[in-house]
Write an enzyme that holds these catalytic residues in place. Structure first.
Site, PDB file in Angstrom:
ATOM      1  N   ARG A   1     -17.799  -2.477  18.096  1.00  0.00           N
ATOM      2  CA  ARG A   1     -17.053  -3.739  17.891  1.00  0.00           C
ATOM      3  C   ARG A   1     -15.730  -3.738  18.651  1.00  0.00           C
ATOM      4  O   ARG A   1     -14.891  -2.852  18.468  1.00  0.00           O
ATOM      5  CB  ARG A   1     -16.793  -3.988  16.396  1.00  0.00           C
ATOM      6  CG  ARG A   1     -16.050  -5.322  16.154  1.00  0.00           C
ATOM      7  CD  ARG A   1     -15.950  -5.719  14.683  1.00  0.00           C
ATOM      8  NE  ARG A   1     -17.263  -5.707  14.090  1.00  0.00           N
ATOM      9  CZ  ARG A   1     -17.660  -4.825  13.174  1.00  0.00           C
ATOM     10  NH1 ARG A   1     -16.824  -3.930  12.711  1.00  0.00           N
ATOM     11  NH2 ARG A   1     -18.885  -4.855  12.712  1.00  0.00           N
TER      12      ARG A   1
ATOM     13  N   CYS B   1       0.258   5.066   6.912  1.00  0.00           N
ATOM     14  CA  CYS B   1      -0.386   4.914   8.224  1.00  0.00           C
ATOM     15  C   CYS B   1       0.589   4.202   9.166  1.00  0.00           C
ATOM     16  O   CYS B   1       0.960   3.041   8.935  1.00  0.00           O
ATOM     17  CB  CYS B   1      -1.671   4.101   8.074  1.00  0.00           C
ATOM     18  SG  CYS B   1      -2.690   4.672   6.691  1.00  0.00           S
TER      19      CYS B   1
ATOM     20  N   CYS C   1       0.389   0.493  10.358  1.00  0.00           N
ATOM     21  CA  CYS C   1      -0.068  -0.561   9.443  1.00  0.00           C
ATOM     22  C   CYS C   1       1.058  -1.391   8.823  1.00  0.00           C
ATOM     23  O   CYS C   1       1.932  -0.859   8.141  1.00  0.00           O
ATOM     24  CB  CYS C   1      -0.916   0.038   8.334  1.00  0.00           C
ATOM     25  SG  CYS C   1      -1.645  -1.247   7.289  1.00  0.00           S
TER      26      CYS C   1
ATOM     27  N   CYS D   1     -19.484   1.819   8.694  1.00  0.00           N
ATOM     28  CA  CYS D   1     -18.690   1.188   9.743  1.00  0.00           C
ATOM     29  C   CYS D   1     -17.466   2.070   9.936  1.00  0.00           C
ATOM     30  O   CYS D   1     -16.616   2.152   9.040  1.00  0.00           O
ATOM     31  CB  CYS D   1     -18.286  -0.228   9.329  1.00  0.00           C
ATOM     32  SG  CYS D   1     -17.147  -1.015  10.489  1.00  0.00           S
TER      33      CYS D   1
ATOM     34  N   CYS E   1     -16.411  -9.555   5.984  1.00  0.00           N
ATOM     35  CA  CYS E   1     -15.777  -8.258   5.717  1.00  0.00           C
ATOM     36  C   CYS E   1     -14.496  -8.468   4.923  1.00  0.00           C
ATOM     37  O   CYS E   1     -13.627  -9.230   5.345  1.00  0.00           O
ATOM     38  CB  CYS E   1     -15.409  -7.572   7.020  1.00  0.00           C
ATOM     39  SG  CYS E   1     -16.753  -7.508   8.207  1.00  0.00           S
TER      40      CYS E   1
ATOM     41  N   CYS F   1       0.832  -1.204   0.000  1.00  0.00           N
ATOM     42  CA  CYS F   1       0.000   0.000   0.000  1.00  0.00           C
ATOM     43  C   CYS F   1       0.870   1.260   0.000  1.00  0.00           C
ATOM     44  O   CYS F   1       1.834   1.353   0.753  1.00  0.00           O
ATOM     45  CB  CYS F   1      -0.915  -0.011   1.225  1.00  0.00           C
ATOM     46  SG  CYS F   1      -2.054   1.391   1.253  1.00  0.00           S
TER      47      CYS F   1
ATOM     48  N   CYS G   1     -19.392  -6.582   3.892  1.00  0.00           N
ATOM     49  CA  CYS G   1     -18.712  -5.332   4.232  1.00  0.00           C
ATOM     50  C   CYS G   1     -17.399  -5.315   3.468  1.00  0.00           C
ATOM     51  O   CYS G   1     -16.758  -6.366   3.334  1.00  0.00           O
ATOM     52  CB  CYS G   1     -18.437  -5.270   5.732  1.00  0.00           C
ATOM     53  SG  CYS G   1     -17.523  -3.777   6.231  1.00  0.00           S
TER      54      CYS G   1
HETATM   55  N1  SAM Z   1      -6.602   0.404   3.125  1.00  0.00           N
HETATM   56  C1  SAM Z   1      -7.908   0.663   3.597  1.00  0.00           C
HETATM   57  C2  SAM Z   1      -7.960   1.825   4.553  1.00  0.00           C
HETATM   58  O1  SAM Z   1      -6.967   2.152   5.173  1.00  0.00           O
HETATM   59  O2  SAM Z   1      -9.049   2.384   4.703  1.00  0.00           O
HETATM   60  C3  SAM Z   1      -8.563  -0.544   4.242  1.00  0.00           C
HETATM   61  C4  SAM Z   1      -7.753  -1.477   5.123  1.00  0.00           C
HETATM   62  S1  SAM Z   1      -7.046  -0.763   6.602  1.00  0.00           S
HETATM   63  C5  SAM Z   1      -5.924  -2.027   7.083  1.00  0.00           C
HETATM   64  C6  SAM Z   1      -8.396  -0.827   7.763  1.00  0.00           C
HETATM   65  C7  SAM Z   1      -8.161  -0.361   9.170  1.00  0.00           C
HETATM   66  O3  SAM Z   1      -7.446  -1.348   9.904  1.00  0.00           O
HETATM   67  C8  SAM Z   1      -7.366   0.889   9.421  1.00  0.00           C
HETATM   68  O4  SAM Z   1      -8.103   2.057   9.212  1.00  0.00           O
HETATM   69  C9  SAM Z   1      -7.005   0.748  10.891  1.00  0.00           C
HETATM   70  O5  SAM Z   1      -7.995   1.338  11.704  1.00  0.00           O
HETATM   71  C10 SAM Z   1      -6.987  -0.767  11.100  1.00  0.00           C
HETATM   72  N2  SAM Z   1      -5.620  -1.247  11.392  1.00  0.00           N
HETATM   73  C11 SAM Z   1      -4.620  -1.408  10.515  1.00  0.00           C
HETATM   74  N3  SAM Z   1      -3.511  -1.830  11.110  1.00  0.00           N
HETATM   75  C12 SAM Z   1      -3.804  -1.969  12.431  1.00  0.00           C
HETATM   76  C13 SAM Z   1      -3.061  -2.357  13.571  1.00  0.00           C
HETATM   77  N4  SAM Z   1      -1.774  -2.693  13.497  1.00  0.00           N
HETATM   78  N5  SAM Z   1      -3.686  -2.392  14.772  1.00  0.00           N
HETATM   79  C14 SAM Z   1      -4.988  -2.034  14.866  1.00  0.00           C
HETATM   80  N6  SAM Z   1      -5.736  -1.650  13.818  1.00  0.00           N
HETATM   81  C15 SAM Z   1      -5.157  -1.599  12.616  1.00  0.00           C
HETATM   82 FE1  SF4 Z   2      -2.793   1.244   3.383  1.00  0.00          FE
HETATM   83 FE2  SF4 Z   2      -2.709   0.156   5.795  1.00  0.00          FE
HETATM   84 FE3  SF4 Z   2      -3.157   2.768   5.557  1.00  0.00          FE
HETATM   85 FE4  SF4 Z   2      -5.065   0.991   4.764  1.00  0.00          FE
HETATM   86  S1  SF4 Z   2      -4.314   1.317   6.856  1.00  0.00           S
HETATM   87  S2  SF4 Z   2      -4.344   2.818   3.656  1.00  0.00           S
HETATM   88  S3  SF4 Z   2      -3.752  -0.682   4.026  1.00  0.00           S
HETATM   89  S4  SF4 Z   2      -1.269   1.677   4.967  1.00  0.00           S
END
Ligand code: SAM
Ligand code: SF4
Ligand code: DTB
Length: 330
Positions: free
Chosen positions: A272, A69, A72, A200, A109, A65, A140
């Site tokens: 949740r 973030c 992530c 959500c 989901c 990606c 979802c």
């Molecule tokens: N890429 C898309 C986005 O960011 O909207 C969808 C997938 S993203 C992984 C979905 C959510 O997973 C993120 O917004 C975050 O809240 C959660 N998430 C990701 N990594 C995480 C982590 N290490 N611990 C807890 N929540 C996490």
């Molecule tokens: Fe990409 Fe992870 Fe951010 Fe979703 S949460 S946009 S998968 S870096």
């Protein structure tokens, strides 16, 4: 002294969208028993307190990606163990969805590690949504930012929920993500709402945020004209290689407080208990359910990290006298 800003039981029968910062902070500052009692009363007024909704997650497109973030493991910018993959095909998704349904999940989901889907990405996702719907499960997806036309396309495919998290407060957000703005996220949520897809939307506890940030995240959600139908509260899963790998852990009681305040602010939403359950004791999860959590991710995998064993969750539910909530639609 703690309760002076909080009118007793003022949310019990009314749905509010006008919470002030001081009111929400006062909820966080309540003595724990007062907060839990109040949250539990709100919970009982709107839900069966012994029913928990089960959603199973599947990562349909892993890693690579472009976003940054900081929590992530799927960001291409961080050196984690995650390998990038292509979008899964319908057969693979159906196999997982059938297994989730057989284990008792009512919602399936699907997550993709995209900044925002391209139209050719949606060409691949639409048949997956249709396949899940044809199984009789709620669907979802979480695919990143959406424009209005894309949201409408997903609605036309029969999508029930779209997950897009605010993650944290507007103020702290810039410490966690630089590649898209808070307003971008709000715009996507508006597009989802306008397309009449259930929203959500929640966030993460444990990013290094203050209690005020947790308060402002929840207040942002609770002052939307319509509360999100589903509010995932994630406890950060600290993944090696991500910038937040060594963030200080959150005290479990502070996590429960976040659940309780979410329940009070959004009385009719499903709250949740999301990522982070593998590190939680049964007692902590039981407190979260008492505080108003009434949904979990169910199944051994989240997106790239582990979730509790199905048998462990079934044993916990049995011990607590909790049963799986039926799906909202047929
Ligand atoms: N890429 C898309 C986005 O960011 O909207 C969808 C997938 S993203 C992984 C979905 C959510 O997973 C993120 O917004 C975050 O809240 C959660 N998430 C990701 N990594 C995480 C982590 N290490 N611990 C807890 N929540 C996490
Ligand atoms: Fe990409 Fe992870 Fe951010 Fe979703 S949460 S946009 S998968 S870096
Ligand atoms: C949400 O709020 N939590 C889920 C789901 N929405 C997509 C994701 C949790 C991800 C935890 C880290 C991982 O497994 O990669």
């Amino acid at each position: 002294m703690h309760a002076t800003n909080v009118h007793p039981i003022d949310t019990a029968a009314t749905m509010r969208h006008d919470w002030r910062a001081s009111e929400v902070e006062a909820l966080f500052a309540l003595p724990f028993n007062d907060l839990l009692f109040r949250a539990h009363c709100v919970h009982r007024e709107h839900f069966d307190p012994n029913a928990v909704q089960l959603s199973t997650l599947l990562n349909i497109k892993t890693g690579g990606c472009p976003e940054d973030c900081a929590y992530c493991p799927q960001s291409a910018r961080f050196d984690t163990d995650v390998e990038a993959s292509a979008v899964l095909d319908v057969d693979a998704v159906l196999q997982s969805a059938r297994a989730a349904k057989a284990a008792g999940a009512t919602r399936f989901c699907m997550g993709a590690a995209w900044r925002s889907p391209k139209d050719r990405d949606l060409d691949k996702v639409v048949p997956l949504i249709e396949a899940v719907r044809d199984l009789g499960m709620e669907s979802c997806v979480t695919l990143g930012m959406l424009n209005a036309a894309q949201a409408q396309r997903l609605k036309d495919a029969g999508l029930d929920y779209y997950n897009h998290n605010l993650d944290t407060s507007p103020d702290f957000y810039g410490d966690i993500i630089s590649t898209r703005t808070y307003q971008d996220r709000l715009d996507t949520l508006q597009n989802v709402r306008d397309a009449d897809i259930n929203v959500c939307c929640g966030g993460i506890v444990g990013l290094g945020e203050s209690v005020r940030d947790r308060s402002e995240l929840l207040r942002t959600l609770a002052t939307m004209p319509t509360h999100p139908e589903s509010v995932p509260i994630n406890l950060l899963v600290r993944v090696e290689g991500t910038p937040l790998a060594d963030t200080a852990p959150v005290h479990p009681i502070d996590f429960v407080r976040t659940i309780a305040v979410a329940r009070i602010l959004m009385p009719a939403s499903h709250v949740r208990l999301s990522a982070g359950r593998t590190g939680m004791t049964d007692e902590l999860q039981a407190l979260c359910f008492f505080a108003g959590a009434n949904s979990i991710f169910y199944g051994e995998q989240l997106l790239t990290t582990a979730n509790p064993e199905v048998l462990a969750d079934q044993a916990l539910f049995e011990r607590l006298g909790i049963s799986a909530a039926p799906a909202h639609h047929a």
